[in-house]
Design an enzyme around this catalytic site. Structure first.
Site, PDB file in Angstrom:
ATOM      1  CG  LEU A 117      68.930  28.393 123.852  1.00 45.19           C
ATOM      2  CD1 LEU A 117      69.017  28.335 125.372  1.00 45.19           C
ATOM      3  CD2 LEU A 117      67.565  27.913 123.381  1.00 45.19           C
ATOM      4  N   PRO A 118      68.595  32.082 121.232  1.00 38.21           N
ATOM      5  CG  PRO A 118      66.455  32.473 120.409  1.00 38.21           C
ATOM      6  CD  PRO A 118      67.211  31.615 121.367  1.00 38.21           C
ATOM      7  CB  THR A 150      75.937  35.046 119.906  1.00 40.25           C
ATOM      8  OG1 THR A 150      76.558  34.192 118.946  1.00 40.25           O
ATOM      9  CG2 THR A 150      76.717  36.359 119.977  1.00 40.25           C
ATOM     10  CE  LYS A 235      79.389  34.967 116.485  1.00 41.85           C
ATOM     11  NZ  LYS A 235      78.215  34.121 116.703  1.00 41.85           N
ATOM     12  CE  LYS A 308      72.312  38.039 119.760  1.00 40.27           C
ATOM     13  NZ  LYS A 308      72.377  36.570 119.879  1.00 40.27           N
TER      14      LYS A 308
END
Length: 361
Positions: A117-118, A150, A235, A308
């Site tokens: 998911l975003p 992430t 990550k 992001k």
């Protein structure tokens, strides 16, 4: 030159460790060990059986997730999917893939659920929101929940604790509670399509070992990073390093052009010297045909996603009281890049649109 794949290397390492443990036990007992020997009952690692996870749920069918699902299907897993995009769901339904209207319905049909998911808020909503994976309260069907999004480590750890407090609807052997792994990926859309992603995994080691065959059906490498949240931490640190290296390479190439050195020449210098790194693949249009820069920065890793991830890194640095000046500078640059209308372009477009670098003719 002999090249050993990461997968086979992992297997070799596990076999080697097992042989070392066996030799140690043999030396301790001073007798020939057998399967009946009580010495072999001391192993602290309890393992899931990978056959328990043949029904896989997948939530999030964007550029990455849709390709990961295709590889799961190729590997023979029975897959049920969900996404808020009805058009994407229809495409999978037309392929004969089971589609579900809510995350909860996915959970009810699956032994393991993977989310891609975003953002942190999307993940939290899919887990705990209305019709979310945990809608059933303390009772949960899946044994294992894997989040490959992430997101920030704090959200990963909070959800891991929440999941661990649930109880499995159907107890299997000694397992009573479900487990969550945070397992973000590196490699981008091309690696997702080719099944060559790298997974950075945080959470229970025994759950990681059980999930490894499943992850390797979508990737070529898995790295166990430790406790819950450590996969997410790895990550954002990886992407921070990637952002800073891209800025450094772009800045050096733009300066080189101003000093009269062709980017192709300077690239050869970098790639045969100490400046060689992943970012030197090349942000200059015309130097490398396969690079996003030579496709008007289409494809690759979008600048908005880099911004992001840098936001996540900056917030995490504040959370632990760590000074990270390069993180702040990189975030400022990529935020400006997005505000100038380049958010959908590959993050290497910083060379052209921030440093005003020139194309290679």
């Amino acid at each position: 030159m002999i090249v050993i794949s990461c997968f086979h290397q992992n297997v070799v390492e596990e076999i080697t460790m097992a042989m070392c443990r066996a030799r140690a036990l043999f030396s301790f007992s001073k007798c020939k060990p057998t399967l009946l020997s009580p010495l072999f009952h001391f192993s602290p690692i309890r393992r899931f059986s990978s056959s328990e996870f043949e029904s896989v749920g997948f939530i999030g069918l964007g550029n990455m997730g849709s390709r990961m699902v295709h590889n799961l299907i190729k590997a023979g897993y029975k897959v049920a999917v969900h996404d808020i995009n009805c058009n994407v769901l229809k495409k999978f339904s037309d392929m004969g893939v089971s589609t579900k209207e809510t995350p909860f319905e996915v959970a009810e049909a699956s032994d393991v659920v993977i989310t891609m998911l975003p953002s942190s808020s999307h993940v939290f909503d899919v887990f705990t929101g209305p019709n979310g994976l945990l809608q059933g309260g303390n009772l949960l069907r899946p044994w294992l929940l894997i989040d490959s999004s992430t997101i920030d480590p704090q959200t990963s750890r909070k959800l891991s604790v929440t999941v661990s407090k649930c109880i499995l609807k159907e107890k299997k052997d000694h397992w009573v509670n479900p487990v969550m792994l945070d397992a973000p990926v590196s490699g981008g859309v091309l690696a997702a399509e080719a099944g060559t992603l790298a997974f950075m995994v945080g959470g229970s080691e025994e759950a990681y070992l059980a999930a490894k065959p499943l992850l390797l059906s979508m990737g070529k490498n898995t790295i166990y990073c430790g406790k819950a949240g450590n996969g997410s931490a790895a990550k954002i640190c990886n992407n921070l390093a990637m952002a800073v290296s891209m800025l450094g390479i772009s800045e050096a190439l733009a300066l080189g052009q101003s000093l009269g050195i062709a980017a192709s020449t300077l690239t050869r210098v970098f790639n045969s010297s100490s400046a060689r790194c992943w970012s030197s693949y090349n942000p200059v249009p015309g130097v490398m045909e396969a690079a996003p820069s030579s496709r008007n920065y289409d494809g690759g890793f979008a600048s908005k996603l880099m911004a992001k991830d840098l936001n996540l890194a900056a917030a995490s640095a504040i959370d632990v009281g760590r000074k990270c000046p390069l993180t702040s500078q990189a975030l400022e640059i990529y935020t400006e890049l997005c505000q100038d209308g380049h958010e959908a372009r590959d993050f290497s477009c910083v060379f052209r649109h921030y440093y005003s670098g020139m194309d290679e003719f």
